[in-house]
Design a protein around this motif. Structure first.
Motif, PDB file in Angstrom:
ATOM      1  N   SER A  76       0.651  -1.406   0.134  1.00  0.00           N
ATOM      2  CA  SER A  76      -0.021   0.144   0.160  1.00  0.00           C
ATOM      3  C   SER A  76       0.882   1.300  -0.117  1.00  0.00           C
ATOM      4  N   MET A  77       0.301   2.378  -0.100  1.00  0.00           N
ATOM      5  CA  MET A  77       0.879   3.602  -0.154  1.00  0.00           C
ATOM      6  C   MET A  77       1.544   3.921   1.476  1.00  0.00           C
ATOM      7  N   GLU A  78       1.009   3.408   2.348  1.00  0.00           N
ATOM      8  CA  GLU A  78       1.588   3.326   3.617  1.00  0.00           C
ATOM      9  C   GLU A  78       2.917   2.384   3.772  1.00  0.00           C
ATOM     10  N   GLY A  79       2.912   1.501   3.292  1.00  0.00           N
ATOM     11  CA  GLY A  79       4.276   0.596   3.317  1.00  0.00           C
ATOM     12  C   GLY A  79       5.156   1.285   2.232  1.00  0.00           C
ATOM     13  N   THR A  80       4.851   1.947   1.302  1.00  0.00           N
ATOM     14  CA  THR A  80       5.817   2.532   0.521  1.00  0.00           C
ATOM     15  C   THR A  80       6.336   3.766   1.410  1.00  0.00           C
ATOM     16  N   LEU A  81       5.857   4.396   2.126  1.00  0.00           N
ATOM     17  CA  LEU A  81       6.166   5.533   2.859  1.00  0.00           C
ATOM     18  C   LEU A  81       7.197   4.904   3.960  1.00  0.00           C
ATOM     19  N   VAL A  82       6.822   3.901   4.529  1.00  0.00           N
ATOM     20  CA  VAL A  82       7.579   3.107   5.730  1.00  0.00           C
ATOM     21  C   VAL A  82       8.978   2.973   4.993  1.00  0.00           C
ATOM     22  N   LYS A  83       8.882   2.329   3.697  1.00  0.00           N
ATOM     23  CA  LYS A  83      10.203   1.865   3.195  1.00  0.00           C
ATOM     24  C   LYS A  83      11.208   3.026   2.723  1.00  0.00           C
ATOM     25  N   ILE A  84      10.437   4.149   2.015  1.00  0.00           N
ATOM     26  CA  ILE A  84      11.389   5.358   1.870  1.00  0.00           C
ATOM     27  C   ILE A  84      11.745   6.056   2.900  1.00  0.00           C
ATOM     28  N   THR A  85      11.080   6.145   4.001  1.00  0.00           N
ATOM     29  CA  THR A  85      11.367   6.507   5.427  1.00  0.00           C
ATOM     30  C   THR A  85      12.608   5.685   5.661  1.00  0.00           C
ATOM     31  N   LYS A  86      12.806   4.579   5.572  1.00  0.00           N
ATOM     32  CA  LYS A  86      13.995   3.697   6.246  1.00  0.00           C
ATOM     33  C   LYS A  86      15.111   3.984   5.341  1.00  0.00           C
ATOM     34  N   TYR A  87      15.077   4.361   4.003  1.00  0.00           N
ATOM     35  CA  TYR A  87      16.284   4.328   3.184  1.00  0.00           C
ATOM     36  C   TYR A  87      16.684   5.839   3.306  1.00  0.00           C
ATOM     37  N   LEU A  88      15.681   6.859   3.640  1.00  0.00           N
ATOM     38  CA  LEU A  88      16.171   8.062   3.791  1.00  0.00           C
ATOM     39  C   LEU A  88      16.981   8.350   5.011  1.00  0.00           C
ATOM     40  N   ALA A  89      16.362   7.848   6.396  1.00  0.00           N
ATOM     41  CA  ALA A  89      16.957   7.675   7.706  1.00  0.00           C
ATOM     42  C   ALA A  89      18.503   7.082   7.522  1.00  0.00           C
ATOM     43  N   ILE A  90      18.553   6.073   6.779  1.00  0.00           N
ATOM     44  CA  ILE A  90      19.751   5.218   6.540  1.00  0.00           C
ATOM     45  C   ILE A  90      20.978   6.346   5.918  1.00  0.00           C
ATOM     46  N   SER A  91      20.398   7.018   4.858  1.00  0.00           N
ATOM     47  CA  SER A  91      21.322   8.062   4.088  1.00  0.00           C
ATOM     48  C   SER A  91      21.459   9.259   4.925  1.00  0.00           C
ATOM     49  N   PHE A  92      20.533   9.674   5.850  1.00  0.00           N
ATOM     50  CA  PHE A  92      20.698  10.848   6.689  1.00  0.00           C
ATOM     51  C   PHE A  92      22.044  10.325   7.777  1.00  0.00           C
ATOM     52  N   ILE A  93      21.854   9.322   8.353  1.00  0.00           N
ATOM     53  CA  ILE A  93      22.799   8.872   9.235  1.00  0.00           C
ATOM     54  C   ILE A  93      24.403   8.815   8.635  1.00  0.00           C
ATOM     55  N   VAL A  94      24.320   8.284   7.572  1.00  0.00           N
ATOM     56  CA  VAL A  94      25.546   7.902   6.465  1.00  0.00           C
ATOM     57  C   VAL A  94      26.104   9.408   6.081  1.00  0.00           C
ATOM     58  N   ILE A  95      25.425  10.302   5.874  1.00  0.00           N
ATOM     59  CA  ILE A  95      25.751  11.816   5.447  1.00  0.00           C
ATOM     60  C   ILE A  95      26.435  12.495   6.656  1.00  0.00           C
ATOM     61  N   ALA A  96      25.599  12.191   7.687  1.00  0.00           N
ATOM     62  CA  ALA A  96      25.759  13.244   8.990  1.00  0.00           C
ATOM     63  C   ALA A  96      27.157  12.603   9.350  1.00  0.00           C
ATOM     64  N   ALA A  97      27.246  11.644   9.325  1.00  0.00           N
ATOM     65  CA  ALA A  97      28.704  10.760   9.837  1.00  0.00           C
ATOM     66  C   ALA A  97      30.035  11.187   8.782  1.00  0.00           C
ATOM     67  N   ILE A  98      29.672  11.220   7.526  1.00  0.00           N
ATOM     68  CA  ILE A  98      30.550  11.759   6.588  1.00  0.00           C
ATOM     69  C   ILE A  98      31.035  13.299   6.869  1.00  0.00           C
ATOM     70  N   LEU A  99      29.774  14.008   7.073  1.00  0.00           N
ATOM     71  CA  LEU A  99      30.298  15.397   7.140  1.00  0.00           C
ATOM     72  C   LEU A  99      30.979  15.725   8.514  1.00  0.00           C
ATOM     73  N   ASN A 100      30.615  14.814   9.406  1.00  0.00           N
ATOM     74  CA  ASN A 100      31.268  14.991  10.631  1.00  0.00           C
ATOM     75  C   ASN A 100      32.737  14.697  10.622  1.00  0.00           C
ATOM     76  N   ILE A 101      32.989  13.400   9.883  1.00  0.00           N
ATOM     77  CA  ILE A 101      34.519  13.219   9.805  1.00  0.00           C
ATOM     78  C   ILE A 101      35.273  14.013   9.010  1.00  0.00           C
ATOM     79  N   SER A 102      34.702  14.714   8.054  1.00  0.00           N
ATOM     80  CA  SER A 102      35.360  15.502   7.177  1.00  0.00           C
ATOM     81  C   SER A 102      35.888  16.816   7.649  1.00  0.00           C
ATOM     82  N   LYS A 103      35.363  17.069   9.149  1.00  0.00           N
ATOM     83  CA  LYS A 103      35.712  18.352   9.740  1.00  0.00           C
ATOM     84  C   LYS A 103      37.115  18.345  10.148  1.00  0.00           C
ATOM     85  N   PHE A 104      37.597  17.287  10.432  1.00  0.00           N
ATOM     86  CA  PHE A 104      38.916  17.271  10.785  1.00  0.00           C
ATOM     87  C   PHE A 104      39.775  17.365   9.823  1.00  0.00           C
TER      88      PHE A 104
END
Length: 79
Positions: A51-79
């Motif tokens: 359903s549409m709700e299931g699709t929203l949950v899947k997209i949210t999972k992928y965006l949350a993973i990319s959020f964490i990865v990019i946040a880590a990359i941006l934090n590492i590149s500070k040094f």
């Protein structure tokens, strides 16, 4: 290296906005409490992943993973 940091920062902001919108679009878990009497085994409940709700949950999972990865990359590149 500065250009990559700018691109990642812009992508990070876009992901933040998209995550906010997707979380607000999803219906709450309390919406299904009326189905405690046994109505949870309906066609809609069984096929929620398609359903549409299931699709929203899947997209949210992928965006949350990319959020964490990019946040880590941006934090590492500070040094």
């Amino acid at each position: 290296m500065a250009v990559l940091r700018i691109i990642l920062t812009v992508l990070f902001i876009i992901i933040c906005i998209a995550l906010t919108v997707l979380v607000l679009m999803q219906e709450g878990k309390a919406a299904g409490l009326g189905a405690i009497s046994g109505a949870a085994e309906t066609y809609w409940g069984k096929n929620k992943g398609r359903s549409m709700e299931g699709t929203l949950v899947k997209i949210t999972k992928y965006l949350a993973i990319s959020f964490i990865v990019i946040a880590a990359i941006l934090n590492i590149s500070k040094f």
